[in-house]
Design a protein around this motif. Structure first.
Motif, PDB file in Angstrom:
ATOM      1  N   LEU A 203       0.827  -1.207   0.000  1.00  0.00           N
ATOM      2  CA  LEU A 203       0.000   0.000   0.000  1.00  0.00           C
ATOM      3  C   LEU A 203       0.860   1.256   0.000  1.00  0.00           C
ATOM      4  CD1 LEU A 203      -2.747  -1.102   2.552  1.00  0.00           C
ATOM      5  CD2 LEU A 203      -3.136  -0.566   0.140  1.00  0.00           C
ATOM      6  N   GLU A 204       1.889   1.262   0.843  1.00  0.00           N
ATOM      7  CA  GLU A 204       2.753   2.435   0.943  1.00  0.00           C
ATOM      8  C   GLU A 204       3.636   2.602  -0.295  1.00  0.00           C
ATOM      9  OE1 GLU A 204       3.134   5.019   3.299  1.00  0.00           O
ATOM     10  OE2 GLU A 204       1.116   4.251   3.650  1.00  0.00           O
ATOM     11  N   LYS A 205       4.008   1.494  -0.910  1.00  0.00           N
ATOM     12  CA  LYS A 205       4.812   1.580  -2.120  1.00  0.00           C
ATOM     13  C   LYS A 205       4.039   2.267  -3.241  1.00  0.00           C
ATOM     14  CE  LYS A 205       7.292  -1.293  -5.491  1.00  0.00           C
ATOM     15  NZ  LYS A 205       7.638  -2.680  -5.901  1.00  0.00           N
ATOM     16  N   GLU A 206       2.771   1.961  -3.360  1.00  0.00           N
ATOM     17  CA  GLU A 206       1.953   2.531  -4.429  1.00  0.00           C
ATOM     18  C   GLU A 206       1.507   3.953  -4.111  1.00  0.00           C
ATOM     19  OE1 GLU A 206       1.296   1.291  -7.469  1.00  0.00           O
ATOM     20  OE2 GLU A 206       2.718  -0.283  -6.900  1.00  0.00           O
ATOM     21  N   ASN A 207       1.165   4.195  -2.853  1.00  0.00           N
ATOM     22  CA  ASN A 207       0.637   5.506  -2.457  1.00  0.00           C
ATOM     23  C   ASN A 207       1.150   5.866  -1.064  1.00  0.00           C
ATOM     24  OD1 ASN A 207      -1.504   6.173  -4.660  1.00  0.00           O
ATOM     25  ND2 ASN A 207      -1.976   4.074  -4.060  1.00  0.00           N
ATOM     26  N   PRO A 208       2.347   6.441  -0.985  1.00  0.00           N
ATOM     27  CA  PRO A 208       2.907   6.787   0.325  1.00  0.00           C
ATOM     28  C   PRO A 208       1.946   7.649   1.136  1.00  0.00           C
ATOM     29  CG  PRO A 208       4.556   7.055  -1.395  1.00  0.00           C
ATOM     30  CD  PRO A 208       3.252   6.788  -2.098  1.00  0.00           C
ATOM     31  N   GLY A 209       1.744   7.250   2.390  1.00  0.00           N
ATOM     32  CA  GLY A 209       0.854   7.990   3.273  1.00  0.00           C
ATOM     33  C   GLY A 209      -0.559   7.464   3.333  1.00  0.00           C
ATOM     34  N   ILE A 210      -0.888   6.444   2.523  1.00  0.00           N
ATOM     35  CA  ILE A 210      -2.261   5.934   2.532  1.00  0.00           C
ATOM     36  C   ILE A 210      -2.522   5.066   3.763  1.00  0.00           C
ATOM     37  CG2 ILE A 210      -1.896   3.792   1.234  1.00  0.00           C
ATOM     38  CD1 ILE A 210      -4.552   4.443  -0.230  1.00  0.00           C
ATOM     39  N   SER A 211      -1.475   4.602   4.422  1.00  0.00           N
ATOM     40  CA  SER A 211      -1.650   3.700   5.564  1.00  0.00           C
ATOM     41  C   SER A 211      -1.371   4.414   6.875  1.00  0.00           C
ATOM     42  CB  SER A 211      -0.699   2.500   5.451  1.00  0.00           C
ATOM     43  OG  SER A 211      -0.985   1.751   4.296  1.00  0.00           O
ATOM     44  N   ARG A 212      -2.234   4.193   7.829  1.00  0.00           N
ATOM     45  CA  ARG A 212      -1.950   4.572   9.206  1.00  0.00           C
ATOM     46  C   ARG A 212      -1.130   3.443   9.858  1.00  0.00           C
ATOM     47  NH1 ARG A 212      -7.808   5.567  11.449  1.00  0.00           N
ATOM     48  NH2 ARG A 212      -6.687   6.312  13.314  1.00  0.00           N
ATOM     49  N   ASP A 213      -0.625   3.691  11.057  1.00  0.00           N
ATOM     50  CA  ASP A 213       0.174   2.672  11.734  1.00  0.00           C
ATOM     51  C   ASP A 213      -0.607   1.369  11.861  1.00  0.00           C
ATOM     52  OD1 ASP A 213       1.996   4.671  11.992  1.00  0.00           O
ATOM     53  OD2 ASP A 213       1.979   4.744  14.185  1.00  0.00           O
ATOM     54  N   LEU A 214       0.042   0.275  11.550  1.00  0.00           N
ATOM     55  CA  LEU A 214      -0.551  -1.047  11.721  1.00  0.00           C
ATOM     56  C   LEU A 214      -0.711  -1.280  13.227  1.00  0.00           C
ATOM     57  CD1 LEU A 214       0.773  -4.233   9.875  1.00  0.00           C
ATOM     58  CD2 LEU A 214      -0.396  -4.313  12.066  1.00  0.00           C
ATOM     59  N   THR A 215      -1.940  -1.517  13.670  1.00  0.00           N
ATOM     60  CA  THR A 215      -2.233  -1.581  15.099  1.00  0.00           C
ATOM     61  C   THR A 215      -2.330  -3.021  15.584  1.00  0.00           C
ATOM     62  OG1 THR A 215      -3.396   0.542  15.074  1.00  0.00           O
ATOM     63  CG2 THR A 215      -3.908  -0.958  16.883  1.00  0.00           C
ATOM     64  N   LEU A 216      -1.543  -3.352  16.601  1.00  0.00           N
ATOM     65  CA  LEU A 216      -1.587  -4.664  17.232  1.00  0.00           C
ATOM     66  C   LEU A 216      -2.374  -4.543  18.537  1.00  0.00           C
ATOM     67  CD1 LEU A 216       2.088  -5.883  16.724  1.00  0.00           C
ATOM     68  CD2 LEU A 216       0.121  -6.194  15.241  1.00  0.00           C
ATOM     69  N   SER A 217      -3.435  -5.340  18.659  1.00  0.00           N
ATOM     70  CA  SER A 217      -4.345  -5.247  19.796  1.00  0.00           C
ATOM     71  C   SER A 217      -4.302  -6.510  20.647  1.00  0.00           C
ATOM     72  CB  SER A 217      -5.779  -5.024  19.289  1.00  0.00           C
ATOM     73  OG  SER A 217      -6.720  -5.154  20.337  1.00  0.00           O
ATOM     74  N   LYS A 218      -4.666  -6.372  21.916  1.00  0.00           N
ATOM     75  CA  LYS A 218      -4.724  -7.523  22.815  1.00  0.00           C
ATOM     76  C   LYS A 218      -5.985  -8.357  22.592  1.00  0.00           C
ATOM     77  CE  LYS A 218      -6.914  -4.819  26.494  1.00  0.00           C
ATOM     78  NZ  LYS A 218      -6.796  -4.323  27.889  1.00  0.00           N
ATOM     79  N   ASN A 219      -6.883  -7.885  21.766  1.00  0.00           N
ATOM     80  CA  ASN A 219      -8.131  -8.609  21.495  1.00  0.00           C
ATOM     81  C   ASN A 219      -7.941  -9.612  20.363  1.00  0.00           C
ATOM     82  OD1 ASN A 219      -9.715  -7.048  23.424  1.00  0.00           O
ATOM     83  ND2 ASN A 219      -9.450  -5.361  21.994  1.00  0.00           N
ATOM     84  N   ARG A 220      -9.028 -10.338  20.046  1.00  0.00           N
ATOM     85  CA  ARG A 220      -8.958 -11.333  18.960  1.00  0.00           C
ATOM     86  C   ARG A 220      -9.714 -10.883  17.715  1.00  0.00           C
ATOM     87  NH1 ARG A 220     -10.336 -17.277  21.231  1.00  0.00           N
ATOM     88  NH2 ARG A 220     -12.367 -16.298  21.499  1.00  0.00           N
ATOM     89  N   TYR A 221     -10.844 -10.208  17.895  1.00  0.00           N
ATOM     90  CA  TYR A 221     -11.644  -9.718  16.773  1.00  0.00           C
ATOM     91  C   TYR A 221     -12.050 -10.820  15.799  1.00  0.00           C
ATOM     92  CZ  TYR A 221      -9.816  -5.186  18.313  1.00  0.00           C
ATOM     93  OH  TYR A 221      -9.463  -4.087  19.053  1.00  0.00           O
ATOM     94  N   ASN A 222     -12.244 -12.022  16.304  1.00  0.00           N
ATOM     95  CA  ASN A 222     -12.627 -13.186  15.482  1.00  0.00           C
ATOM     96  C   ASN A 222     -11.532 -13.642  14.525  1.00  0.00           C
ATOM     97  OD1 ASN A 222     -15.210 -13.400  16.614  1.00  0.00           O
ATOM     98  ND2 ASN A 222     -16.079 -11.951  15.144  1.00  0.00           N
ATOM     99  N   GLN A 223     -10.340 -13.091  14.662  1.00  0.00           N
ATOM    100  CA  GLN A 223      -9.259 -13.452  13.748  1.00  0.00           C
ATOM    101  C   GLN A 223      -8.642 -14.808  14.081  1.00  0.00           C
ATOM    102  OE1 GLN A 223      -6.682 -10.016  13.827  1.00  0.00           O
ATOM    103  NE2 GLN A 223      -8.220  -8.710  12.881  1.00  0.00           N
ATOM    104  N   HIS A 224      -9.035 -15.383  15.196  1.00  0.00           N
ATOM    105  CA  HIS A 224      -8.571 -16.726  15.548  1.00  0.00           C
ATOM    106  C   HIS A 224      -9.254 -17.800  14.714  1.00  0.00           C
ATOM    107  CE1 HIS A 224     -12.311 -16.162  17.704  1.00  0.00           C
ATOM    108  NE2 HIS A 224     -12.361 -17.455  17.986  1.00  0.00           N
ATOM    109  N   LEU A 225     -10.304 -17.415  13.962  1.00  0.00           N
ATOM    110  CA  LEU A 225     -11.088 -18.402  13.220  1.00  0.00           C
ATOM    111  C   LEU A 225     -10.430 -18.820  11.913  1.00  0.00           C
ATOM    112  CD1 LEU A 225     -14.667 -16.891  13.706  1.00  0.00           C
ATOM    113  CD2 LEU A 225     -13.565 -18.717  15.022  1.00  0.00           C
ATOM    114  N   GLY A 226      -9.538 -17.995  11.377  1.00  0.00           N
ATOM    115  CA  GLY A 226      -8.917 -18.314  10.097  1.00  0.00           C
ATOM    116  C   GLY A 226      -7.433 -18.032  10.128  1.00  0.00           C
ATOM    117  N   LYS A 227      -6.676 -18.732   9.288  1.00  0.00           N
ATOM    118  CA  LYS A 227      -5.224 -18.560   9.264  1.00  0.00           C
ATOM    119  C   LYS A 227      -4.855 -17.149   8.843  1.00  0.00           C
ATOM    120  CE  LYS A 227      -0.999 -20.519   7.338  1.00  0.00           C
ATOM    121  NZ  LYS A 227      -0.420 -21.554   6.468  1.00  0.00           N
TER     122      LYS A 227
END
Length: 256
Positions: free
Chosen positions: A197-221
Motif C-alpha cells: 500500500l505504501e509503495k503505491e501511495n505513500p501515506g495511505i496507511s496509518r500505523d498497523l495496530t496490534l491489539s490484545k483482542n482477537r476480533y474473530n481473527q482466531h477463526l482463520g489462518k
C-alpha cells in the motif's frame, strides 16, 4: 516479398512482490507481544487465492458504519450510521469484492447486518456468520472484516487524509488481534499488505495496530480488520482507499 506478420508478444506475468524483511513498517502496539517483524515480513504466504471455489470472505462486523454526507440524502439509523447498503460498509465490501473477482479471485460477501438493532454483541453475531461460511466453504483462505474508524462527537468527526493519483483519499488502517495462537501468520500478511500500500501511495496507511483482542481473527489462518477511513471522510474518499486495498490484495496473490 511480403514480410511475415509479426508474432504477438508473449503475455507477461505480473511482477511478483518480494519482501526482504528490511522494509519499514510503522506499528502501534496496544498489547504485550514481541514479534520478529523482519522474519515475518520475509516469511512466504502459504496461499493461492485463484481457483474455482471461494477463497475470500468479506464481512462487516459494524455493517451500518457510514461517512460524512456531501450530496447524499440517505436516512441515518444513528449518527454516521445507516442501513442503506449503498452508503454503509457493505458498499466498501462490494467494491473490494468486484476488484478481486475481476482478477480471478472468487469472493463471497456476507451482507448480514451485525450491529443493528443492537451494537453490543456485534462480534459474537459476526462470529456465527464467519463459522457458517468456513464450514460451508473450507476453500476460504482470507477473511477480511471491513470497518471505518471514528473519533469525535456529534458536532464533528476525525478525518483521515491521503492522496491517490492527485485525488483526496481516506487512509487505511490494519488492526490485528494478537490473543490467539496463529496471530503471527496474520501479521505476516498484514505487514506485506502495508508495504505494498505504501509503495503505491505513500501515506495511505496509518500505523498497523496490534491489539490484545482477537476480533474473530482466531477463526482463520489469514484474517484481518481493515479500517477504511473514518467517519469524517466522505464516501468518495473511502471508495478511493477501498480500491487501493483491493488492488494490493490482488498484488499479493502473485507471490510464489
Amino acid at each position: 516479398m511480403e514480410s511475415p506478420p509479426a508474432s504477438a508478444p508473449e503475455p507477461t506475468e505480473p511482477e511478483i512482490p518480494a519482501f526482504s524483511g528490511e522494509e519499514n513498517v510503522e506499528l502501534y502496539y496496544a498489547c504485550q507481544v514481541d514479534p520478529d517483524i523482519p522474519s515475518l515480513l520475509a516469511r512466504p504466504l502459504s496461499w493461492e487465492l485463484r481457483g474455482e471455489e471461494p477463497t475470500v470472505l468479506i464481512l462487516h462486523t459494524h455493517s451500518t458504519e457510514s461517512y460524512t454526507k456531501t450530496t447524499e440524502t440517505y436516512k441515518e439509523s444513528a449518527s454516521w450510521r445507516t442501513l442503506e447498503e449503498d452508503y454503509n460498509m457493505l458498499s466498501m465490501g462490494k467494491l473490494v469484492r468486484e476488484i478481486l473477482e475481476e482478477n480471478g479471485i472468487p469472493t463471497l460477501q456476507d451482507r448480514e447486518i451485525h450491529d443493528y438493532p443492537s451494537y453490543n454483541g456485534s462480534y459474537a453475531h459476526a462470529r456465527k456468520s464467519i463459522r457458517s461460511y468456513l464450514e460451508q466453504y473450507p476453500s476460504i483462505k482470507l477473511v477480511l472484516d471491513l470497518h471505518r474508524d471514528a473519533s469525535g462527537g456529534e458536532t464533528g468527526q476525525m478525518r483521515t487524509e491521503a492522496e491517490v493519483n492527485g485525488q483526496a483519499s481516506a487512509q487505511l488502517m490494519v488492526v490485528l488481534g494478537t490473543n490467539h495462537a496463529h496471530y503471527e501468520e496474520n501479521l505476516s500478511l498484514a505487514l506485506k499488505l502495508q508495504v505494498l500500500l505504501e509503495k503505491e501511495n505513500p501515506g495511505i496507511s496509518r500505523d498497523l495496530t496490534l491489539s490484545k483482542n482477537r476480533y474473530n481473527q482466531h477463526l482463520g489462518k489469514y484474517a484481518l480488520i481493515v479500517e477504511i477511513g473514518a467517519a469524517g471522510n466522505t464516501l468518495d474518499q473511502a471508495k478511493l482507499a477501498a480500491r487501493e486495498l483491493g488492488e494490493a490484495i490482488v498484488a499479493l496473490t502473485h507471490i510464489d
